[in-house]
Structures are given as C-alpha cells and as structure tokens.
Scaffold this motif. Structure first.
Motif, PDB file in Angstrom:
ATOM      1  N   ILE A   2      -1.828  -8.051  -3.413  1.00 61.78           N
ATOM      2  CA  ILE A   2      -2.249  -8.464  -4.521  1.00 61.78           C
ATOM      3  C   ILE A   2      -2.978  -8.180  -6.557  1.00 61.78           C
ATOM      4  CG2 ILE A   2      -5.608  -7.887  -4.455  1.00 61.78           C
ATOM      5  CD1 ILE A   2      -5.171  -7.084  -1.692  1.00 61.78           C
ATOM      6  N   ALA A   3      -3.448  -9.265  -7.108  1.00 56.34           N
ATOM      7  CA  ALA A   3      -2.832  -9.015  -8.115  1.00 56.34           C
ATOM      8  C   ALA A   3      -4.174  -9.011  -8.309  1.00 56.34           C
ATOM      9  CB  ALA A   3      -2.001  -9.839  -8.864  1.00 56.34           C
ATOM     10  N   ILE A   4      -4.638  -7.834  -9.457  1.00 52.63           N
ATOM     11  CA  ILE A   4      -6.493  -8.339  -9.771  1.00 52.63           C
ATOM     12  C   ILE A   4      -6.305  -7.643 -11.574  1.00 52.63           C
ATOM     13  CG2 ILE A   4      -8.604  -7.637  -9.584  1.00 52.63           C
ATOM     14  CD1 ILE A   4      -7.839  -6.019  -7.730  1.00 52.63           C
ATOM     15  N   HIS A   5      -6.974  -9.705 -12.102  1.00 48.56           N
ATOM     16  CA  HIS A   5      -6.356  -9.696 -13.563  1.00 48.56           C
ATOM     17  C   HIS A   5      -7.615  -9.211 -14.377  1.00 48.56           C
ATOM     18  CE1 HIS A   5      -2.632 -11.852 -13.270  1.00 48.56           C
ATOM     19  NE2 HIS A   5      -3.493 -12.565 -12.429  1.00 48.56           N
ATOM     20  N   PHE A   6      -7.697  -7.937 -15.285  1.00 50.04           N
ATOM     21  CA  PHE A   6      -8.903  -7.411 -16.267  1.00 50.04           C
ATOM     22  C   PHE A   6      -8.773  -8.177 -17.095  1.00 50.04           C
ATOM     23  CE2 PHE A   6      -8.372  -4.919 -12.371  1.00 50.04           C
ATOM     24  CZ  PHE A   6     -10.228  -4.766 -12.242  1.00 50.04           C
ATOM     25  N   GLU A   7      -9.967  -8.459 -18.075  1.00 52.27           N
ATOM     26  CA  GLU A   7     -10.229  -8.570 -19.532  1.00 52.27           C
ATOM     27  C   GLU A   7     -10.421  -7.257 -20.200  1.00 52.27           C
ATOM     28  OE1 GLU A   7     -13.646 -11.002 -19.938  1.00 52.27           O
ATOM     29  OE2 GLU A   7     -12.631 -13.387 -18.664  1.00 52.27           O
ATOM     30  N   CYS A  12      -9.809  -1.930 -15.464  1.00 47.91           N
ATOM     31  CA  CYS A  12      -9.002  -1.835 -15.063  1.00 47.91           C
ATOM     32  C   CYS A  12      -7.793  -0.372 -14.306  1.00 47.91           C
ATOM     33  CB  CYS A  12      -7.530  -2.305 -15.778  1.00 47.91           C
ATOM     34  SG  CYS A  12      -6.239  -2.916 -14.630  1.00 47.91           S
ATOM     35  N   SER A  13      -8.103   0.398 -15.709  1.00 46.11           N
ATOM     36  CA  SER A  13      -7.799   2.069 -15.647  1.00 46.11           C
ATOM     37  C   SER A  13      -8.693   2.915 -14.715  1.00 46.11           C
ATOM     38  CB  SER A  13      -7.510   2.085 -16.742  1.00 46.11           C
ATOM     39  OG  SER A  13      -6.614   2.187 -17.910  1.00 46.11           O
ATOM     40  N   LYS A  14      -9.520   2.471 -14.602  1.00 46.24           N
ATOM     41  CA  LYS A  14     -11.172   3.205 -13.917  1.00 46.24           C
ATOM     42  C   LYS A  14     -10.476   2.896 -12.682  1.00 46.24           C
ATOM     43  CE  LYS A  14     -14.062   4.347 -16.726  1.00 46.24           C
ATOM     44  NZ  LYS A  14     -14.983   4.168 -17.278  1.00 46.24           N
ATOM     45  N   LEU A  15     -10.809   1.795 -12.189  1.00 47.90           N
ATOM     46  CA  LEU A  15      -9.937   1.645 -10.545  1.00 47.90           C
ATOM     47  C   LEU A  15      -8.920   1.352 -10.147  1.00 47.90           C
ATOM     48  CD1 LEU A  15     -11.324  -0.567  -8.544  1.00 47.90           C
ATOM     49  CD2 LEU A  15     -10.601  -2.868  -9.151  1.00 47.90           C
ATOM     50  N   TYR A  16      -8.167   1.324 -10.529  1.00 47.14           N
ATOM     51  CA  TYR A  16      -6.666   1.728 -10.224  1.00 47.14           C
ATOM     52  C   TYR A  16      -6.804   3.283  -9.846  1.00 47.14           C
ATOM     53  CZ  TYR A  16      -1.695   4.119 -10.723  1.00 47.14           C
ATOM     54  OH  TYR A  16      -0.340   4.506 -10.909  1.00 47.14           O
ATOM     55  N   GLN A  17      -7.472   4.465 -10.690  1.00 50.73           N
ATOM     56  CA  GLN A  17      -7.764   5.737 -10.607  1.00 50.73           C
ATOM     57  C   GLN A  17      -8.404   5.809  -9.388  1.00 50.73           C
ATOM     58  OE1 GLN A  17      -5.869   8.035 -11.835  1.00 50.73           O
ATOM     59  NE2 GLN A  17      -6.946   9.125 -10.212  1.00 50.73           N
ATOM     60  N   GLU A  18      -9.447   4.612  -8.863  1.00 50.76           N
ATOM     61  CA  GLU A  18     -10.235   4.801  -7.998  1.00 50.76           C
ATOM     62  C   GLU A  18      -9.756   4.621  -6.201  1.00 50.76           C
ATOM     63  OE1 GLU A  18     -13.645   5.629  -6.737  1.00 50.76           O
ATOM     64  OE2 GLU A  18     -14.385   5.595  -9.223  1.00 50.76           O
ATOM     65  N   LEU A  19      -8.573   3.558  -6.179  1.00 56.90           N
ATOM     66  CA  LEU A  19      -7.887   3.348  -5.469  1.00 56.90           C
ATOM     67  C   LEU A  19      -6.386   4.010  -5.626  1.00 56.90           C
ATOM     68  CD1 LEU A  19      -7.233  -1.290  -6.041  1.00 56.90           C
ATOM     69  CD2 LEU A  19      -8.563   0.051  -4.058  1.00 56.90           C
ATOM     70  N   LEU A  43      -3.604  -5.254 -11.927  1.00 59.90           N
ATOM     71  CA  LEU A  43      -3.523  -4.219 -10.546  1.00 59.90           C
ATOM     72  C   LEU A  43      -2.612  -5.149 -10.139  1.00 59.90           C
ATOM     73  CD1 LEU A  43      -4.206  -1.077  -9.178  1.00 59.90           C
ATOM     74  CD2 LEU A  43      -6.727  -2.100  -9.118  1.00 59.90           C
ATOM     75  N   TYR A  44      -2.060  -3.939  -9.129  1.00 54.78           N
ATOM     76  CA  TYR A  44      -1.385  -4.914  -8.237  1.00 54.78           C
ATOM     77  C   TYR A  44      -1.479  -3.677  -6.819  1.00 54.78           C
ATOM     78  CZ  TYR A  44       0.601  -8.169 -11.435  1.00 54.78           C
ATOM     79  OH  TYR A  44       1.228  -8.625 -12.468  1.00 54.78           O
ATOM     80  N   VAL A  45      -1.301  -4.565  -5.725  1.00 53.19           N
ATOM     81  CA  VAL A  45      -1.876  -3.649  -4.582  1.00 53.19           C
ATOM     82  C   VAL A  45      -0.908  -4.584  -3.714  1.00 53.19           C
ATOM     83  CG1 VAL A  45      -3.827  -3.064  -3.003  1.00 53.19           C
ATOM     84  CG2 VAL A  45      -4.518  -3.209  -5.077  1.00 53.19           C
ATOM     85  N   LYS A  46      -0.417  -3.272  -2.401  1.00 52.31           N
ATOM     86  CA  LYS A  46       0.864  -4.014  -1.639  1.00 52.31           C
ATOM     87  C   LYS A  46       0.144  -3.093  -1.028  1.00 52.31           C
ATOM     88  CE  LYS A  46       5.279  -5.133  -0.704  1.00 52.31           C
ATOM     89  NZ  LYS A  46       7.055  -5.469  -1.238  1.00 52.31           N
ATOM     90  N   TYR A  47      -0.020  -4.159   0.023  1.00 55.78           N
ATOM     91  CA  TYR A  47       0.269  -3.425   1.443  1.00 55.78           C
ATOM     92  C   TYR A  47       1.256  -3.539   2.369  1.00 55.78           C
ATOM     93  CZ  TYR A  47      -1.867  -2.045   6.028  1.00 55.78           C
ATOM     94  OH  TYR A  47      -2.402  -1.732   7.641  1.00 55.78           O
ATOM     95  N   GLU A  48       2.131  -2.155   2.888  1.00 55.14           N
ATOM     96  CA  GLU A  48       3.869  -1.742   3.450  1.00 55.14           C
ATOM     97  C   GLU A  48       3.211  -1.614   4.753  1.00 55.14           C
ATOM     98  OE1 GLU A  48       4.253   0.610   0.115  1.00 55.14           O
ATOM     99  OE2 GLU A  48       5.840  -0.749  -0.698  1.00 55.14           O
ATOM    100  N   ALA A  63     -12.662  -3.647   0.529  1.00 51.57           N
ATOM    101  CA  ALA A  63     -13.773  -4.406  -0.143  1.00 51.57           C
ATOM    102  C   ALA A  63     -15.028  -2.871  -0.389  1.00 51.57           C
ATOM    103  CB  ALA A  63     -14.342  -4.919   0.932  1.00 51.57           C
ATOM    104  N   SER A  64     -14.990  -2.401   0.154  1.00 52.39           N
ATOM    105  CA  SER A  64     -15.725  -1.780   0.180  1.00 52.39           C
ATOM    106  C   SER A  64     -15.471  -0.538  -1.285  1.00 52.39           C
ATOM    107  CB  SER A  64     -15.797  -0.024   0.708  1.00 52.39           C
ATOM    108  OG  SER A  64     -16.091  -0.561   2.633  1.00 52.39           O
ATOM    109  N   VAL A  65     -14.175  -0.193  -1.421  1.00 51.50           N
ATOM    110  CA  VAL A  65     -14.255   0.399  -3.244  1.00 51.50           C
ATOM    111  C   VAL A  65     -14.211  -0.233  -3.964  1.00 51.50           C
ATOM    112  CG1 VAL A  65     -12.111   1.083  -4.353  1.00 51.50           C
ATOM    113  CG2 VAL A  65     -11.908   1.629  -2.352  1.00 51.50           C
ATOM    114  N   LEU A  66     -14.281  -1.798  -3.876  1.00 51.11           N
ATOM    115  CA  LEU A  66     -14.736  -2.391  -5.248  1.00 51.11           C
ATOM    116  C   LEU A  66     -16.193  -2.714  -5.614  1.00 51.11           C
ATOM    117  CD1 LEU A  66     -12.130  -5.134  -4.696  1.00 51.11           C
ATOM    118  CD2 LEU A  66     -12.060  -4.508  -6.051  1.00 51.11           C
TER     119      LEU A  66
END
Length: 289
Positions: A2-7, A12-19, A43-48, A63-66
């Motif tokens: 998953i790639a989430i692009h931010f303006e 972006c940094s805050k969500l990265y830290q939350e996740l 922000l790249y999110v890879k489920y492994e 979805a809950s975190v977002l």
C-alpha cells in the motif's frame, strides 16, 4: 504493498509514527507488517504475514488507525473552517465557543439536545470509506481521498455546526436575558421585602407571611416588558414575576439546586437569594423578614 501519498509532510510523518507504534505493539503477537517512509511524502505499508489473510488481520486495524488519525488531526480544523467560511463567524472567541459546543455534541456530551444520536457513529463514515477503498496492493493520495471519499462525514460536521450555532445563539440570548434582569434589579426599588419559594414538582411563591400568592397577585406585579418566557402558561412562568417584584430577599427551598430555573434565579438575584434543602421548609420555622 500500500502506498499513501501526502501533500502535507507533517501528516505523513505523524501517520507513520502512529502505525509504527501499532506495529511494534502487535509484532510479538505475530503481526507481519513493514513500514517505509519516502521523503516524508509517501508512506509504504507492506503486509508480510502469509498465515493470516490481510483482510482478516491488518485491514481492519489499518482502517481503524486511519479513522482515528483523521478525527484527531483534521476534525477540529474542519469544524473551524465550516464555522468561519460557511457560517461567517470570524470572531475567534465566538468561533471557539461554537467549536466547543460542536465537539461536545460529537462526543455525546450534550444529552440535553435533541436528535444528537446521528452524530454518535460519525467515525463509522470514515472507517467504511477507508475499508472500502484500501486493498492489499493499492496506491492513493491522502488529501484527495479526504475530499472526495468523506463527503457524508463532511455533511455530518456541517449539521453538527448548525446545531452548535443554534445552541450558541440561545446561550447568548440567555446570558443577555440574565444581564437585563440584573440591570433591572439594580435600578428598581423593591416592591416586596421578602419572598419564599418552595420547589417540589413545581415552584410555589409565598409572601413574607408565608401565604401562597395567587395567579391574580402575580399578574398584578408582572411587568409585560419583562416577560421572556414567551408562549408559556402563567403557572409555568417563574422568573419574570420575581424580577418584576424585585424582592430584597428570596428564600428558596429545593432538593434540586442544579435545576435550570434555580440556577437562573441564582444568577439573577445573586446575594439576594438564599437556598435551603427542601426539608427545611416549614412555615412555623420561618418568621417574616
């Protein structure tokens, strides 16, 4: 992946830290997720985890975190924007008073207001939008997603602000009424020396001999310009007759000191009012003042 692009790089940094906090918390339980931050803009999110389906495991968590991230980082900003740009309240003090009411409505803290149940599940609109659009391999732009996918949530915030503004205006009218009554008392010679009020299911007014005042006597004192309980029956009017009589002293007996009328009388008459528990109400124990 998953790639989430931010303006906004800060978002972006805050969500990265939350996740990252959630991943660190649940990795010991078997959560296999890898996070990567690119230029604080993607922000790249890879489920492994190959043993548990993405949709059974990480998808609802993401979805809950977002959802929580949107509420915590954007909701107040959006409410203020609606207050200023849609309803034209530009005074900062007014804005924040309306905002405070709106936030209380959204958090279910204003049970005194009608039809607020519609706001209780506001997070569900956000959650469902993310849940319906996030796939195991997807790429989306965060800000446009908020603009175009959260319209129902935005409409809900507009309704909430409308309710908050109505309540704010009523509160302003109420405060103006209190001040007008106080001003009237300051410049008016008392028409009676002392009144007793007994509050049980209703309010009953007695004179200083502890004789119940009749409706006709109340009407005799009532000044028409002081009647603000518009549309109310005479037996339901309490404050206007008291202000019209402008007593030097009021002794009020009640077991509900937080009752709205009691609080209003207290705010208007201030040091003239003395409040007692209902059990202290006894004619023989109270001599005329």
């Amino acid at each position: 992946m998953i790639a989430i692009h931010f303006e906004e790089k800060l978002d972006c940094s805050k969500l990265y830290q939350e996740l990252a906090n959630y991943v660190q918390k649940y990795q010991p339980l078997g959560l296999g997720v890898d996070l990567e931050l690119e230029n604080e803009a993607v922000l790249y999110v890879k489920y492994e985890d190959v043993q548990v389906s993405f949709y059974d495991s990480f998808h609802p968590l993401l979805a809950s975190v977002l959802t929580e991230f949107v509420v915590n980082s954007k909701e107040e900003e959006w409410l203020l924007t609606i207050i200023e740009q849609m309803f034209y309240f530009t005074d900062q003090d007014e804005q924040h008073q309306i905002l405070s009411i709106a936030k209380a409505v959204l958090e279910g803290e204003r049970s005194d207001l009608p039809d607020i149940q519609m706001f209780f599940n506001r997070k569900e609109f956000i959650y469902q939008a993310f849940a319906a659009n996030i796939e195991e391999d997807t790429s989306f732009y965060y800000e446009p997603f908020l603009t175009f996918r959260l319209r129902e949530y935005g409409e809900l915030l507009i309704d909430c602000v409308e309710m908050a503004i109505d309540e704010y205006m009523l509160e302003q009218d109420y405060q103006n009424m209190l001040e007008n009554c106080r001003q009237h008392l300051r410049k008016t010679t008392p028409k009676v020396n002392c009144l007793y009020i007994v509050h049980e299911d209703t309010f009953t007014i007695y004179d200083q001999q502890f004789r119940e005042l009749t409706k006709e006597e109340i009407l005799y004192y009532l000044e028409e310009e002081l009647v603000f309980e518009e549309g109310a029956d005479l037996q339901d009017i309490m404050i206007s007759p008291l202000v019209s009589m402008a007593p030097k002293t009021i002794h009020l007996f009640t077991d509900s000191p937080e009752n709205g009328i009691v609080l209003s009388v207290q705010a208007i008459f201030e040091e003239r009012l003395h409040i007692y528990p209902l059990k202290e109400h006894s004619q023989k124990n109270h001599k005329p003042t």
